[in-house]
Design an enzyme around this catalytic site. Structure first.
Site, PDB file in Angstrom:
ATOM      1  N   CYS A 355     -44.190 -93.918  51.729  1.00 20.08           N
ATOM      2  CA  CYS A 355     -43.104 -94.499  50.990  1.00 20.08           C
ATOM      3  C   CYS A 355     -43.298 -94.088  49.223  1.00 20.08           C
ATOM      4  CB  CYS A 355     -42.794 -95.162  50.885  1.00 20.08           C
ATOM      5  SG  CYS A 355     -44.525 -96.366  50.456  1.00 20.08           S
ATOM      6  N   HIS A 486     -46.093-101.598  50.485  1.00 23.14           N
ATOM      7  CA  HIS A 486     -44.649-100.660  50.611  1.00 23.14           C
ATOM      8  C   HIS A 486     -44.018-100.723  49.036  1.00 23.14           C
ATOM      9  CE1 HIS A 486     -41.204 -99.005  51.646  1.00 23.14           C
ATOM     10  NE2 HIS A 486     -39.850 -99.927  51.840  1.00 23.14           N
ATOM     11  N   ASP A 507     -34.561 -97.868  49.473  1.00 20.97           N
ATOM     12  CA  ASP A 507     -35.735 -97.494  50.102  1.00 20.97           C
ATOM     13  C   ASP A 507     -35.805 -96.616  50.901  1.00 20.97           C
ATOM     14  OD1 ASP A 507     -37.660 -98.836  51.824  1.00 20.97           O
ATOM     15  OD2 ASP A 507     -36.505-100.451  52.578  1.00 20.97           O
TER      16      ASP A 507
END
Length: 573
Positions: A355, A486, A507
């Protein structure tokens, strides 16, 4: 002393042989020189001295038991008394002597005492206990005669009283007590100092209380108690060992879990994971072998040139949002949007850990389309994940964030290590992109919310000035947003008519097929649900953001590199 002529004449006038005569003369001379008492063994130098010794020490004297001071009995009765009453003490006594007995007279016949041969007994009348040392005839002679006569007179009186009472008893073995009290010290425990009245009690005390020191096995209840205590101690030790082993095992498992979570378990990096996951897809029938080989070839080409293959990219999102807010969203008073940005989502090669890299690709895609950053980013393309890892390693080599580099062992390529706000900061700074980190380290609103975070982002996008239109497309780049586990990218913020705020967030975990729904002409409000995040949706304990502010000059880059060696983030509040 020389032997008298009278004795010598008697010897030589006898019918003895010459040799025997000479031996007898020598014996008489020796005896005349050193005389030995047949009763106690004491030696004297003359006959007068021997007579004095017998009179003072042995005349009218009585035998006294060395253990209980019994007196007033004859020799045979005393031997029987010692053998029956004091057998144990008599056996343990270490200093044995021979007793040459004598016929003891009474007070009515004091002057007619004759010496007789004695018999052996296993005890000494001269050694009783530690507090009564042996009295020799020589030491008694040194005392006054009157003192000894008084002592023996008193002893005789007491013995007569005892003898009178003893005659009333049927057997001598029944005599248990003593006329005189013992004056020796009571036995003391050598280990704890406890004093007992009798030796038997002391032996019992030592055997029971100090058996472990004497290596004496316990019996009865003591043995059972000792065995129980030992078993309990062993059980407690085993339980403690088991707990330690279990705790150690959990610590190892947690550490291995963290290693896997943060990609530090030496299980390979992007390339290995991509190939492994594609093989799984083929084995499950979800990917034909031909597609596997085609994707593998594309991946190898992308890794060779260091540029992302674009297979996870979605463009045109900001334009689609502009259209939507212009034509719908009647509950929104105003919305601010970042500059143009592309969405990148995770692939089979970086699923679960990529991520941070994908958010950097989103931020860089916006900077590459902004003319203000052409000078520092000239000629760049969106790098693939292994290339981004290499770029961060180069920044470490330049001297950026040495502490963070050491925590990751100065290596990212070939791993699945996570990156966060610090790595994004040093990577942008090494590219001469001006940015800073803001740390929202605690909640500032009710129920764990972060209203300060929302206010900060609103000020960031609205700082270009007041506008009257509902949709404001700013020149501000997207914001990198990090929380525990995250990271995402903030591309705008809504202000509703009731003055509440809502962030617009991309996202990396959202797949391309979902993002493609936003590109439709008649996009529905439900399609924006995955982008909109209200204050109640962001309740992590801590947040960090990386905000871009412009370009850096080479001098400013050097200054920031030096500052990153003592890395600090701006904390709000």
């Amino acid at each position: 002393m020389i032997v008298s002529n009278r004795f010598m004449k008697c010897i030589f006038s006898s019918n003895l042989t010459l040799k025997l005569r000479i031996m007898l003369c020598s014996f008489l001379a020796t005896c005349h020189t050193m005389l030995s008492c047949d009763i106690c063994g004491e030696t004297v130098t003359s006959e007068p001295d021997m007579k004095a010794h017998l009179l003072i020490v042995h005349m009218e004297n009585e035998i006294i038991c060395p253990f209980c001071k019994l007196s007033g009995v004859n020799y045979d009765e005393m031997c029987f008394h010692i053998e029956t009453t004091h057998f144990e003490q008599n056996t343990l006594e270490g200093n044995f002597e021979r007793i040459n007995t004598v016929q003891y007279g009474t007070s009515d016949n004091k002057k007619d005492n004759t010496l007789q041969c004695g018999t052996e007994v296993n005890s000494s009348i001269h050694s009783g206990c530690a507090s009564h040392p042996k009295n020799s005839a020589q030491s008694l002679i040194k005392d006054s005669t009157l003192k000894h006569e008084a002592f023996y007179s008193e002893n005789l009186t007491e013995s007569r009283k005892f003898l009178t009472s003893r005659e009333k008893q049927s057997d001598l073995t029944e005599i248990k007590g003593s006329i005189y009290e013992t004056t020796y010290s009571p036995p003391e425990c050598p280990f704890c100092g406890k004093i007992e009245e009798h030796r038997e009690d002391m032996e019992t005390h030592v055997k029971t209380k100090h058996a472990n020191l004497l290596d004496i096995p316990l019996e009865g209840m003591d043995r059972v108690q000792c065995s129980g205590d030992l078993q309990l101690a062993q059980q407690l030790q085993q339980e403690e060992d088991r707990k330690r082993s279990e705790e150690s095992r959990r610590e190892i498992e947690e550490f291995q879990k963290l290693q896997r979570q943060y990609g530090l378990d030496n299980s390979g990096g992007y390339k290995q994971q991509q190939l492994r996951n594609m093989e799984i897809e083929v084995n499950r029938g979800r990917m034909p072998p031909s597609e596997f080989h085609r994707r593998k070839a594309d991946m190898m080409e992308s890794l060779a040139i260091g540029i992302d293959d674009g297979k996870t990219k979605t463009s045109g999102i900001i334009e689609a949002l502009h259209r939507y807010y212009q034509n719908a969203a009647t509950d929104v008073r105003r919305v601010w949007l970042s500059s143009v940005v592309d969405h990148f989502h995770s692939s089979l090669g970086d699923k679960g850990w990529g991520c941070g890299y994908r958010n950097f690709q989103m931020l860089l895609s916006s900077l590459l389309q902004n003319d203000a950053y052409n000078d520092c980013l000239k000629g760049m393309s969106i790098p693939c994940i292994p290339k981004i890892q290499s770029m961060i390693e180069d920044a470490w080599k330049e001297g950026f964030d040495p502490q963070g580099a050491s925590q990751l062992n100065n290596r990212l390529q070939g791993t699945k290590a996570w990156i966060g706000a610090c790595e994004i900061y040093i990577l942008l700074t090494s590219l001469r992109v001006k940015c800073h980190i803001v740390d929202f380290h605690k909640s500032t609103g009710p129920l764990g919310t972060h209203p300060c975070l929302f206010e900060w982002i609103l000020n960031y996008y609205s700082s270009e000035g007041e506008v009257s239109s509902k949709v404001v497309c700013t020149s501000k780049p997207p914001i990198y947003l990090q929380h525990q586990g995250h990271s995402r990218t903030v591309i705008g913020i809504e202000e509703k008519r009731n003055r509440t705020l809502c962030l617009l967030i991309l996202d990396p975990g959202c797949p391309s097929r979902e993002m493609q729904k936003l590109l439709k002409q008649d996009v529905e409000a439900s399609s924006l649900k995955q982008l909109r995040k209200s204050m109640g949706n962001l309740k992590h304990k801590q947040y960090q953001i990386v905000a871009v502010e412009g370009a850096l000059s080479p001098v400013e880059k050097v200054a920031r590199r030096q500052a990153s060696q003592v890395f600090t983030a701006e904390k709000i509040p």
